[in-house]
Write an enzyme that holds these catalytic residues in place. Structure first.
Site, PDB file in Angstrom:
ATOM      1  N   ASN A 135     -27.428  21.930 -13.294  1.00 57.34           N
ATOM      2  CA  ASN A 135     -26.890  22.531 -14.560  1.00 57.34           C
ATOM      3  C   ASN A 135     -25.130  22.287 -14.665  1.00 57.34           C
ATOM      4  OD1 ASN A 135     -28.959  23.080 -16.232  1.00 57.34           O
ATOM      5  ND2 ASN A 135     -29.560  24.597 -14.886  1.00 57.34           N
ATOM      6  N   ASP A 138     -36.329  22.041 -16.396  1.00 61.89           N
ATOM      7  CA  ASP A 138     -37.807  22.798 -15.780  1.00 61.89           C
ATOM      8  C   ASP A 138     -38.090  23.962 -17.105  1.00 61.89           C
ATOM      9  OD1 ASP A 138     -36.243  24.654 -15.250  1.00 61.89           O
ATOM     10  OD2 ASP A 138     -37.205  25.104 -13.210  1.00 61.89           O
ATOM     11  N   TYR A 162     -33.752  30.003 -24.347  1.00 65.23           N
ATOM     12  CA  TYR A 162     -32.363  29.799 -24.341  1.00 65.23           C
ATOM     13  C   TYR A 162     -31.585  30.048 -25.845  1.00 65.23           C
ATOM     14  CZ  TYR A 162     -32.050  28.605 -19.420  1.00 65.23           C
ATOM     15  OH  TYR A 162     -32.135  28.769 -18.091  1.00 65.23           O
TER      16      TYR A 162
HETATM   17  P1  NAD Z   1     -27.359  27.150  -4.726  1.00 64.97           P
HETATM   18  O1  NAD Z   1     -25.904  27.736  -4.822  1.00 64.97           O
HETATM   19  O2  NAD Z   1     -28.445  28.003  -3.981  1.00 64.97           O
HETATM   20  O3  NAD Z   1     -27.423  25.806  -4.034  1.00 64.97           O
HETATM   21  C1  NAD Z   1     -26.509  24.711  -4.470  1.00 64.97           C
HETATM   22  C2  NAD Z   1     -26.069  24.000  -3.438  1.00 64.97           C
HETATM   23  O4  NAD Z   1     -25.161  23.111  -3.924  1.00 64.97           O
HETATM   24  C3  NAD Z   1     -25.168  24.814  -2.484  1.00 64.97           C
HETATM   25  O5  NAD Z   1     -25.827  24.685  -1.024  1.00 64.97           O
HETATM   26  C4  NAD Z   1     -23.762  24.197  -2.489  1.00 64.97           C
HETATM   27  O6  NAD Z   1     -23.132  24.158  -1.297  1.00 64.97           O
HETATM   28  C5  NAD Z   1     -24.002  22.874  -2.828  1.00 64.97           C
HETATM   29  N1  NAD Z   1     -23.144  22.081  -3.494  1.00 64.97           N
HETATM   30  C6  NAD Z   1     -22.162  22.588  -4.280  1.00 64.97           C
HETATM   31  N2  NAD Z   1     -21.185  21.554  -4.729  1.00 64.97           N
HETATM   32  C7  NAD Z   1     -21.724  20.445  -4.092  1.00 64.97           C
HETATM   33  C8  NAD Z   1     -21.188  19.103  -4.128  1.00 64.97           C
HETATM   34  N3  NAD Z   1     -20.224  18.680  -4.864  1.00 64.97           N
HETATM   35  N4  NAD Z   1     -21.825  18.077  -3.310  1.00 64.97           N
HETATM   36  C9  NAD Z   1     -22.969  18.417  -2.571  1.00 64.97           C
HETATM   37  N5  NAD Z   1     -23.422  19.736  -2.422  1.00 64.97           N
HETATM   38  C10 NAD Z   1     -22.831  20.670  -3.393  1.00 64.97           C
HETATM   39  O7  NAD Z   1     -27.796  27.120  -6.378  1.00 64.97           O
HETATM   40  P2  NAD Z   1     -29.194  27.020  -7.063  1.00 64.97           P
HETATM   41  O8  NAD Z   1     -29.312  28.411  -7.599  1.00 64.97           O
HETATM   42  O9  NAD Z   1     -30.171  26.412  -6.012  1.00 64.97           O
HETATM   43  O10 NAD Z   1     -28.984  25.799  -8.198  1.00 64.97           O
HETATM   44  C11 NAD Z   1     -28.712  24.532  -7.853  1.00 64.97           C
HETATM   45  C12 NAD Z   1     -28.520  23.882  -9.223  1.00 64.97           C
HETATM   46  O11 NAD Z   1     -29.941  23.605  -9.827  1.00 64.97           O
HETATM   47  C13 NAD Z   1     -27.994  24.616 -10.324  1.00 64.97           C
HETATM   48  O12 NAD Z   1     -27.065  23.627 -10.883  1.00 64.97           O
HETATM   49  C14 NAD Z   1     -29.088  25.155 -11.090  1.00 64.97           C
HETATM   50  O13 NAD Z   1     -28.497  25.597 -12.324  1.00 64.97           O
HETATM   51  C15 NAD Z   1     -29.945  24.145 -11.052  1.00 64.97           C
HETATM   52  N6  NAD Z   1     -31.311  24.336 -11.637  1.00 64.97           N
HETATM   53  C16 NAD Z   1     -32.017  23.451 -12.431  1.00 64.97           C
HETATM   54  C17 NAD Z   1     -33.213  23.845 -13.111  1.00 64.97           C
HETATM   55  C18 NAD Z   1     -33.581  22.742 -13.776  1.00 64.97           C
HETATM   56  O14 NAD Z   1     -34.709  22.157 -13.809  1.00 64.97           O
HETATM   57  N7  NAD Z   1     -32.577  22.040 -14.533  1.00 64.97           N
HETATM   58  C19 NAD Z   1     -33.665  24.742 -12.407  1.00 64.97           C
HETATM   59  C20 NAD Z   1     -33.214  25.540 -11.638  1.00 64.97           C
HETATM   60  C21 NAD Z   1     -31.841  25.633 -11.031  1.00 64.97           C
END
Ligand code: NAD
Length: 448
Positions: free
Chosen positions: A149, A172, A271
């Site tokens: 996101n 999702d 949203y």
């Molecule tokens: P989280 O913080 O638990 O995990 C994210 C990981 O990304 C961390 O381990 C962090 O170290 C890593 N990271 C950050 N910058 C990075 C980079 N430049 N290169 C490699 N790794 C990097 O976060 P989360 O709550 O699990 O969410 C992860 C992502 O998924 C978010 O962007 C969230 O909004 C998204 N998300 C999307 C959906 C969807 O369906 N679109 C659903 C849920 C979460």
């Protein structure tokens, strides 16, 4: 199915969603067989917590699948068919600031919407584009399935900065709501309904919900329920309807009833509450305890505690990790590409005329048939004035944010914040922007 076995890298290996996604991938080996799963993250300590547990899960349940976790891009992205990307640049520490800074000025603070979403977008663009470049350097034929996101801003940035890249942006949330709609309509699951939808990411409307087999129009029944209860399943399933649903999400699902009647012909994405019930959202917020605090105390704590337990026990036989059912869309999307299934999926793609009366360069969330060459968007036609007006304002916010990132422009970002329907005035936009610049100085380009 086919003999080919695939190699995937999960970018953002340290994510709290990773164990559920690994469990989901293992549960779908019959239709998406894997020979290798890699984790990539730029935070080795965070990734290690998740990787140590997932290595055991994979070894016990699918020893034929090779596993490795790395912070080295070449190791991670070489010999890959699919990149599953869910990074969070700035992690929860920065998410917390995205939520709390706008609230200081009476404006809602949220991960992907309003000023918080703009701030997160300014951080995410560079991280996601970097991963696209690694993929193209080390595995040029791979596809990136991106659900990092804020997907709307990230998708607009990749459209501009990586126009020929094999990247599919997906979310999702609509899938989750479709599952709820199916239950409201008395169907077993989302696979029993068919739908039509249009909008931007985290900003869209369903125009049709039908029974897949009989073609029965399910909109009237779902609309009656949603106007009374939103998408909160408590009223049909009792406590079972809200099990594992955090309190703030229950409020979100219920709040839909306040704005769904704005258009009797469509059903809205949850949203939209951030744009149509801004005042209620702010009134329900606590600047000292926002959604990030809830996630840190809830999901992150639970997931990491279970990871550490598995690593210490050396076995995951008794694990509480379950298949992330929401994440099945990832396999649906990968198999659509791998086996040319032409599955109908909701993706964030360039409009290019699919919505007839809307900017052809906008990244819109619309149904697409997905095959080996990528997505083929389906025609939406003309959209009503109300939705068109809202979307034009919002898409301009997203485009101005990407302009600001590319041009390092303070002015464009001030315009983006001012134009957001969540912000009351240019003055408040500037106050929030100046605080966000200070908080994000390690992540944003320097604005001039
Ligand atoms: P989280 O913080 O638990 O995990 C994210 C990981 O990304 C961390 O381990 C962090 O170290 C890593 N990271 C950050 N910058 C990075 C980079 N430049 N290169 C490699 N790794 C990097 O976060 P989360 O709550 O699990 O969410 C992860 C992502 O998924 C978010 O962007 C969230 O909004 C998204 N998300 C999307 C959906 C969807 O369906 N679109 C659903 C849920 C979460």
């Amino acid at each position: 199915m086919q003999d080919k076995k695939f190699s995937v890298v999960i970018a953002g290996g340290g994510s709290t969603f990773t164990p559920g996604i690994v469990m989901m991938l293992l549960a779908h080996q019959d239709r998406f067989p894997l020979r290798q799963i890699k984790f990539y993250d730029n935070d080795p300590d965070r990734q290690k917590i998740v990787a140590d547990a997932c290595e055991i899960i994979i070894r016990e349940r699918a020893p034929q699948i090779k596993f490795l976790a790395t912070t080295d891009p070449e190791t991670a992205f070489t010999d890959i068919d699919f990149v599953l990307a869910h990074i969070r640049v700035g992690k929860y520490e920065m998410r917390s600031k995205d939520e709390k800074i706008p609230l200081k000025y009476g404006v809602l603070g949220q991960e992907t919407c309003g000023p918080g979403g703009i701030a997160y977008g300014m951080r995410s663009i560079g991280g996601v584009v970097e991963i696209v470049h690694y993929m193209e350097k080390y595995s040029p034929n791979a596809w990136m399935l991106n659900y990092s996101n804020p997907a709307a801003i990230v998708a607009e940035a990749t459209r501009r900065l990586c126009p020929n890249s094999r990247i599919l942006n997906i979310c999702d949330m609509p899938i989750d709501i479709e599952g709820k709609m199916a239950q409201i309509a008395g169907r077993e699951s989302l696979h029993d309904i068919e739908w039509k939808y249009f909008g931007l990411n985290h900003f869209g409307w369903w125009t049709s919900i039908k029974d897949k087999k009989t073609g029965e129009d399910l909109m009237p029944k779902i609309r009656d329920y949603v106007w009374k209860h939103g998408y909160n399943l408590k009223y049909i399933k009792g406590d079972a309807g809200v099990q594992h649903v955090d309190p703030s999400w229950q409020v979100t699902f219920e709040m839909v009833k306040g704005f769904a009647p704005l258009d009797p012909n469509t059903l809205p994405n949850t949203y939209l509450k951030y744009y149509l019930c801004q005042d209620d959202v702010v009134a329900h917020s606590d600047i000292k305890h926002t959604r990030t605090d809830e996630v840190i105390e809830g999901r992150e704590k639970e997931v990491f505690t279970e990871c550490r337990r598995i690593a210490a026990a050396g076995t995951a036989k008794e694990t509480s990790f379950v298949v992330d059912a929401h994440a099945v869309y990832i396999v649906d999307l990968a198999t659509a590409i791998a086996y040319n299934t032409k599955a109908n999926m909701l993706l964030i793609v360039p409009n290019e005329g699919a919505i007839e009366n809307f900017d052809p360069t906008a990244m819109v969330e619309i149904p697409c048939l997905v095959g080996s060459d990528g997505p083929e968007p389906l025609v939406v036609g003309k959209i009503p004035q109300f939705q068109k007006g809202m979307m034009e304002q919002q898409v301009s916010v997203e485009k101005l944010t990407v302009d600001a990132w590319i041009e390092h422009s303070y002015l464009k970002l001030w315009q983006a914040l001012t134009l957001s329907k969540t912000v009351p005035s240019a003055k408040v936009a500037k106050l929030i922007l100046d605080d966000l610049i200070e908080a994000n100085k390690d992540f944003w380009p320097e604005l001039k």
